[in-house]
Design a protein around this motif. Structure first.
Motif, PDB file in Angstrom:
ATOM      1  N   SER A 128       0.826  -1.153   0.218  1.00  0.00           N
ATOM      2  CA  SER A 128      -0.048  -0.543   0.278  1.00  0.00           C
ATOM      3  C   SER A 128       0.920   1.373   0.346  1.00  0.00           C
ATOM      4  CB  SER A 128      -0.915   0.379   0.989  1.00  0.00           C
ATOM      5  OG  SER A 128       0.029   0.157   2.555  1.00  0.00           O
ATOM      6  N   PHE A 129       0.496   2.291   0.353  1.00  0.00           N
ATOM      7  CA  PHE A 129       1.578   3.521  -0.095  1.00  0.00           C
ATOM      8  C   PHE A 129       1.789   3.586   1.193  1.00  0.00           C
ATOM      9  CE2 PHE A 129      -2.593   4.698  -2.564  1.00  0.00           C
ATOM     10  CZ  PHE A 129      -1.743   5.625  -3.808  1.00  0.00           C
ATOM     11  N   PHE A 130       1.459   3.730   2.225  1.00  0.00           N
ATOM     12  CA  PHE A 130       2.390   3.541   3.514  1.00  0.00           C
ATOM     13  C   PHE A 130       2.913   2.218   4.091  1.00  0.00           C
ATOM     14  CE2 PHE A 130      -0.729   6.853   3.841  1.00  0.00           C
ATOM     15  CZ  PHE A 130      -0.186   7.388   4.205  1.00  0.00           C
ATOM     16  N   GLY A 131       3.226   0.781   3.117  1.00  0.00           N
ATOM     17  CA  GLY A 131       4.310   0.015   3.159  1.00  0.00           C
ATOM     18  C   GLY A 131       3.531  -1.334   4.038  1.00  0.00           C
ATOM     19  N   ASP A 132       2.054  -0.771   5.152  1.00  0.00           N
ATOM     20  CA  ASP A 132       1.650  -1.475   6.549  1.00  0.00           C
ATOM     21  C   ASP A 132       1.016  -2.819   6.012  1.00  0.00           C
ATOM     22  OD1 ASP A 132      -0.375   0.479   5.698  1.00  0.00           O
ATOM     23  OD2 ASP A 132      -1.124   0.762   7.640  1.00  0.00           O
ATOM     24  N   GLU A 133       0.469  -2.433   4.510  1.00  0.00           N
ATOM     25  CA  GLU A 133      -0.727  -3.056   4.298  1.00  0.00           C
ATOM     26  C   GLU A 133      -0.490  -3.741   2.749  1.00  0.00           C
ATOM     27  OE1 GLU A 133      -5.028  -1.918   6.332  1.00  0.00           O
ATOM     28  OE2 GLU A 133      -4.109  -1.158   4.521  1.00  0.00           O
ATOM     29  N   LEU A 134      -1.319  -5.293   2.727  1.00  0.00           N
ATOM     30  CA  LEU A 134      -1.034  -5.443   0.927  1.00  0.00           C
ATOM     31  C   LEU A 134      -2.301  -5.026   0.648  1.00  0.00           C
ATOM     32  CD1 LEU A 134       1.522  -8.803   1.395  1.00  0.00           C
ATOM     33  CD2 LEU A 134       2.175  -6.122   0.699  1.00  0.00           C
ATOM     34  N   TRP A 135      -2.385  -4.246  -0.855  1.00  0.00           N
ATOM     35  CA  TRP A 135      -4.068  -4.843  -1.493  1.00  0.00           C
ATOM     36  C   TRP A 135      -3.542  -5.641  -2.481  1.00  0.00           C
ATOM     37  CZ3 TRP A 135      -3.579   1.599  -1.278  1.00  0.00           C
ATOM     38  CH2 TRP A 135      -3.981   2.344   0.011  1.00  0.00           C
TER      39      TRP A 135
END
Length: 270
Positions: A128-135
């Protein structure tokens, strides 16, 4: 007289004993022939066994190699794998035409190739944009923008080859695997922590004071410019203040929303 009788007896004995000589000779001759035959038969059996054994070995080896190749191919085709790729990724993506969707890898070079990504593989998850999730990687433009903004390294989940098993549009978002930059600061780093990048959360802990860095300094994780750093509160772990450019971005968004609202109002009034 005795001499004649002795001669006659001697002659008779020699006559009776003479046929026994060839008999003994024939037995002597037969035995070597039988031994030679047995020896030749043993040689033939050994030769046939030596010829047949490598053939059977070759057949069994060929079968085992074929089985290993099939097993490897079955694992490779359609198998999912997760990689972390340093930026710049060297990755070129395109919208997949497969029924399950996803983004197909047009070319993988540099860090992407080093991570094991191959041309033709399909991305089904991306940072994701902040790298904390996978989309779910179902839209090319959205994923490209997210990868551009996400901190390095970015995380990708791919399917080896064409996607035939996953419906990407129905995938839920999920937490990203823990990365090194999310580690806790050591005591020494806490003493030197003065600034944080508002785009990715990277904490500046170098011995050189942050204000003494060059104007072209960039965040080592997301490559954000120096102006995107703000003072960092070690105790709370929070940023203090607002980074340069944030107000301008917010004003642009608000102005755009106001403009849209005005246009909608005018359209309804007409």
């Amino acid at each position: 007289m005795a001499t004649f009788q002795q001669r006659s007896m001697t002659s008779a004995q020699s006559t009776r004993s003479s046929p026994a000589v060839p008999l003994r000779a024939s037995r002597t001759a037969v035995r070597p022939m039988a031994a030679q035959g047995a020896f030749l038969g043993a040689q033939l059996k050994t030769a046939s066994a030596s010829v047949a054994k490598p053939a059977s070995i070759r057949r069994s080896t060929a079968v085992s190699v074929s089985a290993r190749q099939t097993k490897t191919n079955s694992k490779a085709a359609g198998a999912q794998y997760t990689v972390d790729v340093d930026k710049p990724t060297g990755l070129s993506l395109a919208q997949s035409s497969a029924e399950g969707g996803g983004l197909v890898v047009k070319s993988a070079g540099g860090n992407a190739a080093a991570a094991g990504i191959k041309n033709g593989d399909t991305v089904i998850y991306a940072s994701s944009f902040f790298g904390d999730e996978l989309w779910p990687a179902d839209k090319l433009g959205f994923v490209n923008n997210a990868l551009k903004a996400a901190p390095s390294p970015v995380t990708l989940v791919l399917v080896r080859g064409e996607n035939k098993s996953v419906n990407v549009k129905r995938l839920p978002k999920k937490d990203a695997p823990a990365k090194l930059y999310n580690r806790k600061l050591t005591e020494g780093q806490r003493d030197r922590a003065t600034h944080i990048c508002v785009d990715c959360g990277y904490v500046y802990t170098d011995e050189l004071p942050f204000d003494s860095t060059k104007e072209n300094y960039r965040c080592p994780q997301c490559l954000a410019p120096k102006r995107r750093f703000v003072p960092y509160d070690v105790r709370s772990g929070q940023a203090k203040g607002m980074a340069e450019g944030t107000i301008g971005t917010a004003a642009t968004v608000i102005g755009g929303l106001i403009g849209i609202a005005v246009l909608v109002y005018l359209a309804q009034s007409v």
